[in-house]
Design an enzyme around this catalytic site. Structure first.
Site, PDB file in Angstrom:
ATOM      1  N   ASP A  25      -5.379   2.249  10.447  1.00 44.26           N
ATOM      2  CA  ASP A  25      -6.746   1.928  10.746  1.00 44.26           C
ATOM      3  C   ASP A  25      -6.818   1.595  12.185  1.00 44.26           C
ATOM      4  O   ASP A  25      -6.905   2.191  13.087  1.00 44.26           O
ATOM      5  CB  ASP A  25      -7.189   0.650   9.975  1.00 44.26           C
ATOM      6  CG  ASP A  25      -8.543   0.563  10.012  1.00 44.26           C
ATOM      7  OD1 ASP A  25      -9.423   1.219  10.559  1.00 44.26           O
ATOM      8  OD2 ASP A  25      -9.072  -0.524   9.301  1.00 44.26           O
ATOM      9  N   GLY A  52       0.737  -1.187  -0.014  1.00 39.65           N
ATOM     10  CA  GLY A  52       0.024  -0.027  -0.115  1.00 39.65           C
ATOM     11  C   GLY A  52       0.729   1.100   0.199  1.00 39.65           C
ATOM     12  O   GLY A  52       0.416   2.347  -0.579  1.00 39.65           O
ATOM     13  N   LYS A 100      -7.163   6.958   9.989  1.00 39.45           N
ATOM     14  CA  LYS A 100      -8.624   6.768   9.696  1.00 39.45           C
ATOM     15  C   LYS A 100      -9.293   6.995  11.154  1.00 39.45           C
ATOM     16  O   LYS A 100      -8.474   6.694  12.214  1.00 39.45           O
ATOM     17  CB  LYS A 100      -9.218   5.252   9.531  1.00 39.45           C
ATOM     18  CG  LYS A 100      -9.476   5.227   8.117  1.00 39.45           C
ATOM     19  CD  LYS A 100     -10.367   3.923   8.167  1.00 39.45           C
ATOM     20  CE  LYS A 100      -9.991   3.042   7.128  1.00 39.45           C
ATOM     21  NZ  LYS A 100     -10.621   1.767   6.843  1.00 39.45           N
ATOM     22  N   ASP A 143       0.703   3.392   4.458  1.00 39.27           N
ATOM     23  CA  ASP A 143      -0.489   4.201   3.680  1.00 39.27           C
ATOM     24  C   ASP A 143      -1.593   4.749   4.667  1.00 39.27           C
ATOM     25  O   ASP A 143      -1.842   5.936   4.477  1.00 39.27           O
ATOM     26  CB  ASP A 143      -1.219   3.085   2.407  1.00 39.27           C
ATOM     27  CG  ASP A 143      -1.210   1.978   3.056  1.00 39.27           C
ATOM     28  OD1 ASP A 143      -1.247   1.668   4.399  1.00 39.27           O
ATOM     29  OD2 ASP A 143      -1.540   0.894   2.375  1.00 39.27           O
ATOM     30  N   ARG A 150      -5.100   0.577  -6.881  1.00 37.13           N
ATOM     31  CA  ARG A 150      -3.742   1.103  -6.490  1.00 37.13           C
ATOM     32  C   ARG A 150      -3.309   2.156  -7.390  1.00 37.13           C
ATOM     33  O   ARG A 150      -2.641   3.114  -6.795  1.00 37.13           O
ATOM     34  CB  ARG A 150      -2.638   0.073  -6.290  1.00 37.13           C
ATOM     35  CG  ARG A 150      -2.941  -0.910  -5.264  1.00 37.13           C
ATOM     36  CD  ARG A 150      -1.673  -1.634  -5.069  1.00 37.13           C
ATOM     37  NE  ARG A 150      -1.912  -2.929  -4.529  1.00 37.13           N
ATOM     38  CZ  ARG A 150      -1.942  -3.103  -2.895  1.00 37.13           C
ATOM     39  NH1 ARG A 150      -2.016  -2.165  -2.344  1.00 37.13           N
ATOM     40  NH2 ARG A 150      -2.234  -4.409  -2.358  1.00 37.13           N
TER      41      ARG A 150
HETATM   42  P1  IMP Z   1      -4.432  -1.425  10.666  1.00 38.85           P
HETATM   43  O1  IMP Z   1      -3.659  -2.553  11.058  1.00 38.85           O
HETATM   44  O2  IMP Z   1      -5.839  -1.948  10.976  1.00 38.85           O
HETATM   45  O3  IMP Z   1      -4.106  -0.259  11.057  1.00 38.85           O
HETATM   46  O4  IMP Z   1      -4.395  -1.423   9.058  1.00 38.85           O
HETATM   47  C1  IMP Z   1      -3.441  -1.206   8.331  1.00 38.85           C
HETATM   48  C2  IMP Z   1      -3.564  -1.621   6.871  1.00 38.85           C
HETATM   49  O5  IMP Z   1      -4.996  -2.055   6.446  1.00 38.85           O
HETATM   50  C3  IMP Z   1      -3.111  -0.631   6.190  1.00 38.85           C
HETATM   51  O6  IMP Z   1      -1.579  -0.602   5.758  1.00 38.85           O
HETATM   52  C4  IMP Z   1      -3.872  -0.967   4.838  1.00 38.85           C
HETATM   53  O7  IMP Z   1      -3.084  -1.937   4.061  1.00 38.85           O
HETATM   54  C5  IMP Z   1      -4.918  -1.656   5.020  1.00 38.85           C
HETATM   55  N1  IMP Z   1      -6.379  -0.740   5.253  1.00 38.85           N
HETATM   56  C6  IMP Z   1      -6.952  -0.307   6.360  1.00 38.85           C
HETATM   57  N2  IMP Z   1      -7.972   0.362   5.960  1.00 38.85           N
HETATM   58  C7  IMP Z   1      -7.920   0.296   4.706  1.00 38.85           C
HETATM   59  C8  IMP Z   1      -8.567   1.410   3.764  1.00 38.85           C
HETATM   60  O8  IMP Z   1      -9.456   1.967   3.903  1.00 38.85           O
HETATM   61  N3  IMP Z   1      -8.460   0.923   2.239  1.00 38.85           N
HETATM   62  C9  IMP Z   1      -7.475   0.096   1.930  1.00 38.85           C
HETATM   63  N4  IMP Z   1      -6.607  -0.549   2.873  1.00 38.85           N
HETATM   64  C10 IMP Z   1      -6.709  -0.448   4.290  1.00 38.85           C
HETATM   65 MG    MG Z   2      -0.531  -1.282   4.360  1.00 38.17          MG
END
Ligand code: IMP
Ligand code: MG
Length: 181
Positions: A107, A48, A135, A104, A169
């Site tokens: 979340d 990403g 987010k 990227d 992407r």
């Molecule tokens: P986290 O571990 O929940 O913070 O998620 C991180 C990873 O999930 C990011 O690096 C993205 O690859 C993917 N991700 C989370 N939210 C999105 C989104 O809205 N669109 C696309 N990929 C996302």
């Molecule tokens: Mg990622």
């Protein structure tokens, strides 16, 4: 067939706004590291961050190195599974270097929490993180991001490196992804 005119997506952040933000982040990063003698290593999180990383690296007016790391937390679902695994590890040591993780999107923060803990064990001089998007997700891991581009609503977004099941992407902007139910 056109990607930009796909009915499943709606622009959230224009490519011009992204470009402006990348310049600002590059300046912030430079002012943070410019007095340091040890090398700065940007670690991009595959896949990403590749497009953001490519632009950000050129906006940081300092000598630096680029490494990539593959981490997977999602599979093809659009909800975090909470399961993080390294799919590709670094090929060089980071001991005594300044490490800046380039993500990227933040979340749940589970990916980053895992990465920071994993990289700390390799004894870098310092470790900080930069994310293009953060987010507003209700439950997030307790991590302070050092450099944040945009704070966005808790919606699934695509473009500028971010995918939905590997698509979008190459979209030049960030868009909200709304597949038909
Ligand atoms: P986290 O571990 O929940 O913070 O998620 C991180 C990873 O999930 C990011 O690096 C993205 O690859 C993917 N991700 C989370 N939210 C999105 C989104 O809205 N669109 C696309 N990929 C996302
Ligand atoms: Mg990622």
């Amino acid at each position: 067939m056109s990607l930009i005119h796909d009915a499943k997506i709606k622009e959230l952040i224009s490519k011009e706004a992204i470009a402006q933000k990348v310049i600002e982040l590059g300046q912030q990063i430079k002012s943070h590291y410019h007095q340091s003698d040890e090398p700065l290593v940007l670690i991009g999180v595959l896949k990403g961050s590749i497009i953001f990383l490519a632009d950000l690296a050129r906006a940081i007016d300092l000598p630096l190195e680029i490494e990539m790391m593959g981490v997977s937390s999602y599979g093809e679902a659009t909800q975090s599974s909470g399961v993080v695994r390294i799919t590709q590890d670094l090929v060089r040591p980071i001991k005594d270097k300044h490490v800046l993780i380039v993500e990227d999107i933040f979340d749940t923060g589970l990916t980053l929490k895992y990465l920071i803990d994993n990289l700390k064990a390799r004894e870098p001089k310092s470790i900080k993180s930069c994310t293009l998007l953060k987010k507003q997700t209700p439950k997030q891991a307790d991590i302070t991001m050092d450099f944040v581009g945009f704070t966005i609503p808790n919606e699934y977004v695509v473009g500028y490196g971010l995918d939905a099941a590997e698509r979008y992407r190459n979209l030049p902007m960030i868009a909200i992804y709304n597949p038909p139910k």
